[in-house]
Design a protein around this motif. Structure first.
Motif, short mmCIF file in Angstrom:
data_model
loop_
_atom_site.label_atom_id
_atom_site.label_comp_id
_atom_site.label_asym_id
_atom_site.label_seq_id
_atom_site.Cartn_x
_atom_site.Cartn_y
_atom_site.Cartn_z
N ALA A 1 7.38 -0.55 7.07
CA ALA A 1 7.71 -1.60 6.11
C ALA A 1 8.10 -0.99 4.77
O ALA A 1 7.46 -0.03 4.30
CB ALA A 1 6.54 -2.54 5.93
N SER A 2 9.15 -1.55 4.15
CA SER A 2 9.59 -1.06 2.85
C SER A 2 9.47 -2.12 1.76
O SER A 2 9.67 -1.82 0.59
CB SER A 2 11.04 -0.57 2.94
OG SER A 2 11.88 -1.62 3.40
N ALA A 3 9.16 -3.33 2.14
CA ALA A 3 8.96 -4.41 1.16
C ALA A 3 8.15 -5.52 1.81
O ALA A 3 8.01 -5.59 3.04
CB ALA A 3 10.31 -4.95 0.67
N GLY A 4 7.59 -6.43 0.97
CA GLY A 4 6.75 -7.50 1.48
C GLY A 4 5.40 -6.98 1.92
O GLY A 4 5.03 -5.84 1.62
N SER A 5 4.68 -7.85 2.67
CA SER A 5 3.34 -7.45 3.15
C SER A 5 3.18 -7.88 4.60
O SER A 5 2.42 -8.81 4.92
CB SER A 5 2.24 -8.08 2.29
OG SER A 5 2.36 -7.70 0.94
N PRO A 6 3.92 -7.25 5.50
CA PRO A 6 3.83 -7.65 6.91
C PRO A 6 2.41 -7.47 7.43
O PRO A 6 1.83 -6.37 7.33
CB PRO A 6 4.80 -6.70 7.61
CG PRO A 6 5.70 -6.18 6.52
CD PRO A 6 4.86 -6.14 5.29
N ALA A 7 1.82 -8.52 7.93
CA ALA A 7 0.45 -8.45 8.44
C ALA A 7 0.17 -9.67 9.30
O ALA A 7 0.81 -10.71 9.16
CB ALA A 7 -0.56 -8.39 7.28
N ASP B 1 10.01 -12.23 2.82
CA ASP B 1 10.26 -11.06 1.98
C ASP B 1 9.90 -9.75 2.67
O ASP B 1 9.86 -8.69 2.04
CB ASP B 1 9.51 -11.17 0.65
CG ASP B 1 7.99 -11.25 0.84
OD1 ASP B 1 7.55 -11.38 2.00
OD2 ASP B 1 7.27 -11.16 -0.17
N ASP B 2 9.63 -9.80 3.98
CA ASP B 2 9.36 -8.56 4.71
C ASP B 2 10.65 -7.75 4.86
O ASP B 2 11.72 -8.30 5.11
CB ASP B 2 8.79 -8.86 6.10
CG ASP B 2 7.36 -9.39 6.04
OD1 ASP B 2 6.80 -9.42 4.93
OD2 ASP B 2 6.84 -9.77 7.11
#
Length: 334
Positions: free
Chosen positions: A16-22, A34-35
């Protein structure tokens, strides 16, 4: 109505380079908007979200998957820093890209700006490069080709930079004309153009003049030789080199004239008042001149002269024999 989502799992090999993938529960519908993920490979990769919708009453719907395809950043796989070239030679570059196009093909186009010190005007093309580059200065110039690589709907630029080395020069060399047996002047090579680290190699077309066949740095002094009856010469050719590039040669001629000789002259015995025989000087070399001196002017001949001696009345006003010695010096050239 669906009011939230549960992210059950995220399956990918990407970072991941942006956002908060979870993963999580009761997440808003904008949770993955925004991922962003970075694909550093050469082919497409995917991010798969396993999602369960949740209603306002807390009831869960059927799980579904959302797949995001992440294309790689197109790039050249060929070197971006090719080997330097000499001015006036062809820059040949084969462009390759390891980027895999899912459909169509990966394309590569390039542009080159006009650069001060490079003769050729700016230009553009696609694929490989093949053009002559001429550096008019005395120092290396970096020439940049900007490639635009397009694949899978994405574009990126890479700069390919080649160094164009200057052409060394050597200043004109003066000719020398020497007499056999004398010492030559050393020849020191210079370059007003001034390419750094220029070296010089020279060759001599005729070693019989007394100089070796070749050398470097400068031509040393040598004793001129000529065992013939005519002038001989050697052509000195010097080649400048700097950083593996050679420049135009300069040539100079070293001419060695032979040693002139004079044929023997017969002695004469005369009575006072008798007319001498004329004396004609000769030798093996055409064009030679003859200077002479007389040790006894009382015989009626001056002390020095040049060329043949005309007949003259012999003089001896004394009571004993008078003897004069004539010394002749042959000369060829000035």
């Amino acid at each position: 109505a669906v009011v939230s989502y549960n992210i059950n799992s995220i399956t990918t090999t990407l970072v991941a380079s942006a956002g908060s993938p979870a993963t999580g529960t009761a997440l808003p519908n904008s949770v993955i908007a925004d991922d962003a993920f970075t694909n550093t490979g050469n082919s497409q990769s995917t991010v798969v979200y396993d999602i369960t919708p949740v209603s306002s009453s807390g009831c869960q719907g059927s799980p579904f998957t959302a797949t995001i395809t992440v294309n790689p950043t197109p790039a050249l796989s060929s070197t971006l820093t090719p080997a330097a070239i000499c001015s006036g030679t062809t820059f040949a570059y084969t462009a390759t890209s390891a980027t895999v196009a899912s459909s169509g093909s990966t394309t590569m186009s390039w542009t080159r700006a006009t650069i001060a010190g490079i003769t050729q005007a700016g230009t553009s093309g696609s694929g490989d490069i093949s053009e002559t580059l001429t550096n008019t200065t005395n120092a290396a110039i970096n020439v940049t080709y900007q490639y635009t690589i397009t694949s899978n709907g994405c574009s990126a630029t890479n700069d390919v930079i080649v160094s164009v080395k200057p052409t060394p020069t050597v200043d004109a060399v003066s000719a020398q004309t020497l007499c056999a047996g004398v010492t030559s002047s050393a020849i020191t090579f210079t370059s007003a153009f001034g390419v750094a680290s220029t070296t010089y190699a020279w060759s001599n077309s005729n070693t019989s003049i007394g100089l070796g066949a070749s050398g470097t740095v400068s031509v040393p002094t040598f004793t001129a030789l000529n065992g013939t009856n005519s002038a001989i010469s050697g052509t000195i050719t010097v080649t400048p080199t700097a950083d593996g590039c050679s420049g135009s040669t300069q040539t100079a001629t070293i001419t060695v004239n032979p040693t002139p000789t004079v044929n023997s002259v017969s002695n004469q015995a005369l009575c006072n008042g008798a007319l001498t025989s004329a004396i004609t000087f000769s030798g093996a070399l055409p064009g030679a001149t003859y200077d002479w001196s007389n040790s006894e002017t009382s015989i009626g001949l001056v002390a020095t002269g040049s060329g043949d001696i005309n007949a003259f009345p012999a003089v001896n006003s004394g009571t004993s024999n008078a003897t004069a010695t004539l010394t002749v010096t042959p000369t060829l050239g000035s």
